[in-house]
Write a protein that holds these residues in place. Structure first.
Motif, PDB file in Angstrom:
ATOM      1  N   SER A   1       0.847  -1.194   0.000  1.00 41.72           N
ATOM      2  CA  SER A   1       0.000   0.000   0.000  1.00 41.72           C
ATOM      3  C   SER A   1       0.882   1.244   0.000  1.00 41.72           C
TER       4      SER A   1
ATOM      5  N   ARG B   1      -6.054 -17.506  -3.760  1.00 37.39           N
ATOM      6  CA  ARG B   1      -4.967 -16.592  -3.399  1.00 37.39           C
ATOM      7  C   ARG B   1      -3.756 -16.771  -4.315  1.00 37.39           C
TER       8      ARG B   1
ATOM      9  N   ASP C   1      -4.282   0.948  -1.871  1.00 40.98           N
ATOM     10  CA  ASP C   1      -3.756  -0.395  -2.113  1.00 40.98           C
ATOM     11  C   ASP C   1      -2.949  -0.439  -3.405  1.00 40.98           C
TER      12      ASP C   1
ATOM     13  N   TYR D   1      -2.451  -3.407  -5.142  1.00 39.90           N
ATOM     14  CA  TYR D   1      -3.027  -4.385  -6.054  1.00 39.90           C
ATOM     15  C   TYR D   1      -4.552  -4.323  -6.051  1.00 39.90           C
ATOM     16  N   LYS D   2      -5.120  -4.711  -7.170  1.00 37.89           N
ATOM     17  CA  LYS D   2      -6.571  -4.788  -7.284  1.00 37.89           C
ATOM     18  C   LYS D   2      -7.095  -5.973  -6.489  1.00 37.89           C
ATOM     19  N   CYS D   3      -8.286  -5.795  -5.920  1.00 35.40           N
ATOM     20  CA  CYS D   3      -8.909  -6.885  -5.166  1.00 35.40           C
ATOM     21  C   CYS D   3      -9.482  -7.900  -6.150  1.00 35.40           C
ATOM     22  N   ARG D   4      -9.122  -9.148  -5.969  1.00 34.82           N
ATOM     23  CA  ARG D   4      -9.607 -10.201  -6.857  1.00 34.82           C
ATOM     24  C   ARG D   4     -10.208 -11.320  -6.027  1.00 34.82           C
ATOM     25  N   ILE D   5     -11.383 -11.738  -6.404  1.00 33.32           N
ATOM     26  CA  ILE D   5     -12.089 -12.786  -5.681  1.00 33.32           C
ATOM     27  C   ILE D   5     -11.678 -14.137  -6.250  1.00 33.32           C
TER      28      ILE D   5
END
Length: 325
Positions: A256, A272, A263, A265-269
């Motif tokens: 961050s 991991r 942040d 990185y982009k949040c990815r569902i």
């Protein structure tokens, strides 16, 4: 041609400062030979091998004579290769490939072959791979040195593949090599902002349209794999989306921004293990390798050395490099 037979090239002036008659006769022979090689001329102009032009400029014959009388020949130019004279000893530009078989006759001065050699640089060619490439047995072997029967290391193999691509004709009877087509097609892709899919489709059509024995690379992946070693290094550096900082050096492992807290990185569902995608990144082009390439390339080295080597006249300043400072 024996160097002693052309010793006149570097005996321009006699003890009184006048031009030697042998030098004048030799220049006439050079001009006569250069003019006989029509495929190495530009109209009625020939490459000038004087210390000022370094074989990069096409000039009228009479001006070439004047330059040679005034400046003399460029150093160590006993073989007039830029005027079409061919080497007789077994060098990397000789008519054999890495396996000793005959190569297509694409000419002594193959510019695409020279691009490959310039990209790898002279230091690479001083190792044992240089000997194995020329298929020359060393005078003496050392237990620690690689055997001539050993497979080349991966880096050497890349060089061999590129040189083979620079020499191998696209198909029997073709006038262009595989590397020529690849280079021009990549340039077309870049200039026209062509998609990778469009490039693949065009190359696949080209492969079908040519004779069956053609060696066209019909995908962007194969093309990129072949020419990757010719390129200069590029570094990708992640940035803060708001432009606060670069994730580089001591901050390379941060997740961050230290200024705004955004942040990295982009949040990815999902899993991991999926690849992390930064919000923003930049491309850094390191300067040192590019300067090294400019000094290594035959096309630009003379220009890079010009400020030190160009002819100076006493009491005349045409360029800042003419001054003592």
């Amino acid at each position: 041609m024996n160097n002693l037979e052309r010793s006149w090239m570097y005996e321009r002036l006699d003890g009184r400062g006048a031009i030697n008659s042998s030098f004048i006769d030799g220049v006439d022979k050079f001009i006569q030979y250069a003019c006989s090689q029509m495929n190495r001329m530009s109209g009625d102009k020939v490459r000038c091998p004087c210390k000022k032009c370094h074989n990069f400029r096409y000039i009228e014959v009479e001006i070439v004579k004047h330059h040679l009388y005034k400046y003399g020949f460029v150093d160590n130019y006993f073989l007039w290769k830029h005027q079409g004279e061919k080497e007789v000893i077994n060098e990397i530009s000789s008519g054999q490939d890495i396996h000793g078989s005959a190569q297509p006759e694409l000419g002594y001065d193959n510019p695409y072959r020279q691009i490959v050699l310039d990209a790898y640089g002279p230091n690479f060619l001083q190792g044992s791979s240089w000997q194995s490439f020329n298929n020359i047995e060393p005078e003496s072997s050392h237990p620690c040195e690689p055997s001539m029967d050993e497979d080349p290391n991966p880096e050497s193999q890349k060089l061999y593949d590129l040189l083979q691509a620079a020499d191998a004709k696209l198909y029997l009877g073709s006038s262009v090599s595989q590397l020529v087509v690849v280079s021009r097609m990549l340039n077309i892709k870049m200039e026209n902002n062509m998609s990778q899919r469009g490039y693949d489709q065009m190359m696949q059509l080209l492969k079908k349209a040519l004779p069956e024995d053609n060696i066209v690379l019909d995908s962007y992946y194969q093309t990129k794999k072949l020419v990757h070693s010719l390129g200069l290094p590029v570094e990708k550096i992640d940035c803060c989306e708001l432009g606060c900082m670069l994730y580089w050096g001591d901050d390379e492992h941060l997740t961050s921004c230290t200024f705004c807290g955004h942040d990295r990185y982009k949040c990815r569902i999902g899993s991991r293990k999926r690849k992390l995608i930064p919000y923003k990144k930049m491309y850094y082009f390191p300067l040192i390798p590019r300067l090294q390439r400019l000094y290594a390339s035959h096309a630009t080295a003379a220009d890079m050395r010009w400020h030190h080597e160009h002819t100076k006249e006493d009491d005349v300043m045409r360029h800042p490099s003419d001054s003592e400072a």
